[in-house]
Design a protein around this motif. Structure first.
Motif: not given
Length: 331
Positions: A31-35, A40-42
């Motif tokens: 999970d690439i958080d805080e972008t 829900t982006w894949n």
């Protein structure tokens, strides 16, 4: 952290047969958080050399400094131009240093060791030795960038360009700096089907456009720089919290002209070309060597792309961009 998928198609197998590195597709698993992207982006997979895949986790885990400034682009979107503009603004318009120290030393190409085999140079070591604030160059999409960037909210200057001009410039770059000998038609087919390095161009751009309103992101275009460089410089100064006198800005605009940069040995990236010629065991001669800074024009594709390919690229641009509200380059 990543899933790596081998690619074996007519396009990629031909690339490998010509001596270019084997290509794979890399998908993030974490999970690439805080972008700033929707939860829900894949992420789509990114086409990269196999040697990069072996270091992908190392790049993703790289520890950044909070004051790092990242110049991020898909290849051939005005990277070198933006690097020099950014470095000059960050470094108090130090023309003496710019004209005496090569841009590849002042601004480290983050993932270069993952693109070509370099035994005598390491980007991580070079970055460690640089004083802050560092300006760092990368072509990596969001899914492959250091996760630390998003946690520490490093400043990102993202630059994009019309994909029709990009593919033509990238083709000449690929021909000039790798063993690739394919036709432009073969290259375009690979570009359209995401089978060249750093592809997909469209998702690379779209994802950064989607986070363009984040305080740590400045989204600009090559076309805006060509049309009104002064305004882009002003935006960049504001973004980097820098202020300069009118005469300093005028001097910078002159310094950043395409003609001046192409003729400037510390700005034109010919040192990088010489390095790659050495790796490929090619003889380097100034009069015949590939010119990293080629033409730098808007709309140059019109002389090299058939109407059929123009339409195909425009169609793909519309199919990916328009559903998300981005109408850039859709004509």
């Amino acid at each position: 952290m990543f899933r790596v998928e081998e690619i074996h198609t007519q396009v990629t197998d031909k690339i490998v047969s010509q001596g270019v590195s084997e290509l794979v597709r890399i998908y993030p698993l974490d999970d690439i958080d805080e972008t700033g992207l929707p939860e829900t982006w894949n992420f789509n997979g990114t086409c990269m050399p196999k040697i990069y895949a072996n270091r992908a986790k190392e790049y993703a885990n790289f520890k950044v400094r909070e004051d790092d400034i990242w110049v991020v682009t898909y290849p051939k979107c005005g990277t070198t131009w933006t690097q020099e503009m950014t470095w000059m603004i960050v470094n108090d318009m130090d023309f003496n240093k710019s004209n005496s120290k090569d841009i590849t030393e002042r601004i480290i190409f983050f993932e270069l060791n993952g693109m070509v085999e370099l035994e005598s140079w390491d980007a991580f070591k070079a970055l460690e030795e640089q004083k802050s604030p560092r300006v760092i160059k990368t072509h990596l999409p969001i899914s492959l960038l250091p996760r630390d960037i998003w946690k520490k909210k490093c400043k990102i200057i993202y630059v994009t360009r019309d994909p029709k001009d990009v593919v033509v410039s990238f083709f000449h770059h690929f021909i000039g700096m790798t063993p690739y000998t394919g036709t432009i038609e073969e290259f375009i087919e690979g570009f359209l089907t995401d089978q060249f390095i750093y592809c997909s161009f469209w998702y690379h751009v779209l994802e950064f456009w989607m986070i363009r309103k984040s305080e740590n992101v400045l989204f600009i275009t090559f076309e805006d720089m060509k049309k009104d460089l002064r305004t882009v410089i002003d935006k960049t100064c504001l973004f980097l919290e820098k202020k300069y006198k009118e005469e300093e800005i005028s001097k910078l605009i002159d310094h950043l002209s395409f003609e001046k940069m192409k003729a400037n040995p510390t700005c034109n990236n010919q040192g990088l070309v010489k390095c790659l010629y050495g790796i490929l065991e090619r003889e380097y001669k100034d009069e015949t060597a590939f010119q990293f800074m080629r033409k730098g024009k808007v709309g140059g594709y019109k002389k090299e792309l058939s109407l059929d390919y123009v339409q195909k690229i425009n169609l793909k641009t519309r199919e990916i961009f328009l559903p998300h509200g981005l109408n850039l380059y859709c004509r």
